[in-house]
Design a protein around this motif. Structure first.
Motif, PDB file in Angstrom:
ATOM      1  N   GLN A 184       2.140  12.102   0.658  1.00  0.00           N
ATOM      2  CA  GLN A 184       2.178  10.659   0.899  1.00  0.00           C
ATOM      3  C   GLN A 184       1.809   9.850  -0.333  1.00  0.00           C
ATOM      4  OE1 GLN A 184       3.468   9.891   3.479  1.00  0.00           O
ATOM      5  NE2 GLN A 184       3.224  11.704   4.703  1.00  0.00           N
ATOM      6  N   THR A 185       1.994  10.381  -1.510  1.00  0.00           N
ATOM      7  CA  THR A 185       1.471   9.627  -2.643  1.00  0.00           C
ATOM      8  C   THR A 185       2.525   9.356  -3.713  1.00  0.00           C
ATOM      9  OG1 THR A 185       0.605  11.777  -3.278  1.00  0.00           O
ATOM     10  CG2 THR A 185      -0.977  10.156  -2.515  1.00  0.00           C
ATOM     11  N   GLU A 186       3.733   9.803  -3.493  1.00  0.00           N
ATOM     12  CA  GLU A 186       4.730   9.545  -4.525  1.00  0.00           C
ATOM     13  C   GLU A 186       4.992   8.034  -4.614  1.00  0.00           C
ATOM     14  OE1 GLU A 186       7.106  10.016  -0.768  1.00  0.00           O
ATOM     15  OE2 GLU A 186       5.242  10.737  -1.635  1.00  0.00           O
ATOM     16  N   ASP A 188       0.820  -1.222   0.000  1.00  0.00           N
ATOM     17  CA  ASP A 188       0.000   0.000   0.000  1.00  0.00           C
ATOM     18  C   ASP A 188       0.854   1.273   0.000  1.00  0.00           C
ATOM     19  OD1 ASP A 188      -2.299  -1.477  -0.046  1.00  0.00           O
ATOM     20  OD2 ASP A 188      -2.807  -1.195   2.063  1.00  0.00           O
ATOM     21  N   VAL A 189       1.886   1.307   0.822  1.00  0.00           N
ATOM     22  CA  VAL A 189       2.667   2.554   0.888  1.00  0.00           C
ATOM     23  C   VAL A 189       3.466   2.775  -0.402  1.00  0.00           C
ATOM     24  CG1 VAL A 189       2.839   2.550   3.410  1.00  0.00           C
ATOM     25  CG2 VAL A 189       4.680   1.528   2.055  1.00  0.00           C
ATOM     26  N   ASN A 190       3.635   1.726  -1.185  1.00  0.00           N
ATOM     27  CA  ASN A 190       4.412   1.860  -2.419  1.00  0.00           C
ATOM     28  C   ASN A 190       3.559   2.079  -3.664  1.00  0.00           C
ATOM     29  OD1 ASN A 190       7.429   1.378  -2.011  1.00  0.00           O
ATOM     30  ND2 ASN A 190       6.500  -0.199  -0.719  1.00  0.00           N
ATOM     31  N   HIS A 191       2.262   1.948  -3.548  1.00  0.00           N
ATOM     32  CA  HIS A 191       1.426   1.985  -4.749  1.00  0.00           C
ATOM     33  C   HIS A 191       0.217   2.877  -4.598  1.00  0.00           C
ATOM     34  CE1 HIS A 191       3.791  -1.753  -5.267  1.00  0.00           C
ATOM     35  NE2 HIS A 191       3.899  -1.289  -6.490  1.00  0.00           N
ATOM     36  N   ARG A 192       0.418   4.036  -4.003  1.00  0.00           N
ATOM     37  CA  ARG A 192      -0.671   4.996  -4.004  1.00  0.00           C
ATOM     38  C   ARG A 192      -0.745   5.631  -5.388  1.00  0.00           C
ATOM     39  NH1 ARG A 192       0.826   7.032   2.160  1.00  0.00           N
ATOM     40  NH2 ARG A 192       0.341   4.992   3.072  1.00  0.00           N
ATOM     41  N   ARG A 205       7.169   4.774  -4.807  1.00  0.00           N
ATOM     42  CA  ARG A 205       8.464   4.324  -4.317  1.00  0.00           C
ATOM     43  C   ARG A 205       8.845   3.084  -5.096  1.00  0.00           C
ATOM     44  NH1 ARG A 205       9.470   5.436   0.955  1.00  0.00           N
ATOM     45  NH2 ARG A 205      11.436   4.472   0.514  1.00  0.00           N
TER      46      ARG A 205
END
Lengths: 302, 302
Positions: A297-299, A86-90, A301
């Motif tokens: 919080q949406t870039e 989730d944190v990598n695919h916003r 990674r």
């Protein structure tokens, strides 16, 4: 449950975390902070702490090897793999959400649109299924030439790599979308299945009263030039485990409803010779250069 | 660094943690909560996450075995063992603080008060040392018949189990306090030493810019009927690593100053035949039935 942490000790430990790699310093500092908070929250006895470390030893020594990674399984079972995903695919509204890759991906045979991807004994037992849809930009622009890497379990919940009755590459495919960005293939309906329960992850699941089942799904990885690679699941609507996926991979946008088709017209259209189920699922990719308008919080990674 | 956690996912995972053991439910719930917070804080890439899991696999597979436990070492190096020790050994003012046991304890030979506990080649090289003191209740009442289990490294920083030049049991002793609660023995001054650096813990220490040294110390475990067993260190005041113990085991109350003794009177008193150092260290135990007046976070956990 929470207690005031021993901040003197924590500060002392954090003061020793330095080195040449600022990212590593950040990661280790955060890990130390959260693990100390965990200790202060649960106040483990020494026996409990050593039992926890023994659990880690057994996980590494007995249940990890060339064909198994129990730490990934534990990460899946605790929702951590999904959290990392989730944190990598916003991304923007309209994107198809990402979902965890899991352990069963392997190189797939290239196939033509419309091919049967099932050639094992499951063809005679399982529900025939047509899967089709389009690969699109989030704004709806079709993406011709996108490559869909597909893998699924059979009707007994087994992948080719787990099942001697299936040839290597069965229920796997590499498909390329046509000029309209469309794809389709013929297959059988996959079954739900349990994750391995003989190791430490299974022991943990049992101890906390959880079942090991994953709801039935197709697994896809889609690549197109200029777009982020999308790895995700396609879940089937009426599966009993949709609300309790052992790997926490289900997202509402990934659930689709198989439709029963029996008419000669439908059979002719999809080259089937009897009743079947139809699954339609579009895959909407995110441009590589996409950035959130609010920048928060949406870039991506990578 | 911190970001709002994905509370939807976290709640979903926590809702699955149940089972028959309320303590396990508490521990797993807290672990899940803190690990999800860690993921949301550092936003690991998938490569970073897998590298972390690989680190755990290597730790279990390559660096744990009958004579080594790298997970305990990592726990020590991150201050977690001391944190666990602290939450389990709170007690009244005046108690000798507990400190971590470490990996080098093994059964020690019973010896008489005043015995030399050093019989290896270090006797000819190292600083002769007399250690003495009393075992007491926290209120100062002497405890006759208390048993002190003692182990220490030699002047090159090696324990008997690491060093072929030392017989098994060298620099170890079981001593029983006399009618006044007193103990004494003759030994050599231990050296500071590095923890093992060839494994994953050593790699981590190097990557975060830390040395692997532990300051010189004697290790003791004291038992007396009616009292909590006390495991702790006695550190030597001028050691250069006192402020940066790789295991975070130093507490101010555990540091003592070795005093140089040269007079014939001192030599005669302590049965030494030349100059030596004298270390005096009292060990104050906590009654088993001790409870904090305020009852807050201070009960013993066994």
């Amino acid at each position: 449950m929470s207690t005031a942490p021993d901040t003197r000790l924590l500060k002392q430990v954090l003061a020793t975390v330095d080195g040449d790699d600022p990212r590593l310093k950040q990661v280790v500092s955060a890990l130390v902070t959260h693990l100390h908070a965990f200790v202060n929250d649960v106040r483990p006895t020494e026996q409990e702490w050593l039992a926890g470390l023994d659990f880690l030893i057994e996980t590494g020594q007995r249940w990890c090897g060339p064909h198994r990674n129990e730490f990934i399984l534990l990460s899946d079972m605790l929702g951590l793999t999904t959290a990392v995903d989730d944190v990598n695919h916003r991304g923007p509204d309209g994107m198809t959400p990402s979902s965890v890759e899991g352990p069963f991906h392997s190189p797939a045979p290239p196939r033509e649109l419309g091919d049967w991807i099932s050639s094992g004994p499951e063809r005679d037992r399982a529900t025939p299924t047509v899967v089709h849809g389009r690969v699109l930009d989030c704004d709806g622009t079709p993406l011709p030439g996108a490559v869909i890497d597909l893998w699924q379990a059979n009707d007994t919940g087994l992948y080719d790599s787990q099942d001697d009755s299936q040839d290597q590459g069965n229920l796997r495919a590499l498909l390329t979308t046509d000029a309209e960005g469309s794809y389709w293939f013929r297959t059988i309906r996959p079954s739900s299945y349990p994750v391995p329960t003989d190791g430490t992850a299974g022991r943990l699941l049992k101890a906390i009263g959880r079942h090991p089942m994953r709801p039935a799904h197709l697994h896809v990885k889609v690549t197109a030039p200029g777009y982020r690679t999308l790895t995700t699941h396609v879940f089937l609507a009426e599966d009993p485990y949709l609300d309790s996926d052992a790997a926490f991979a289900v997202k509402p946008e990934l659930i689709c409803v198989p439709r029963r088709r029996e008419s000669p017209g439908d059979q002719e259209r999809w080259r089937m010779d009897g009743p079947f189920e139809e699954i339609e699922f579009d895959l909407r990719l995110v441009p590589l250069d996409w950035t959130a308008d609010d920048g928060e919080q949406t870039e991506e990674r990578q």
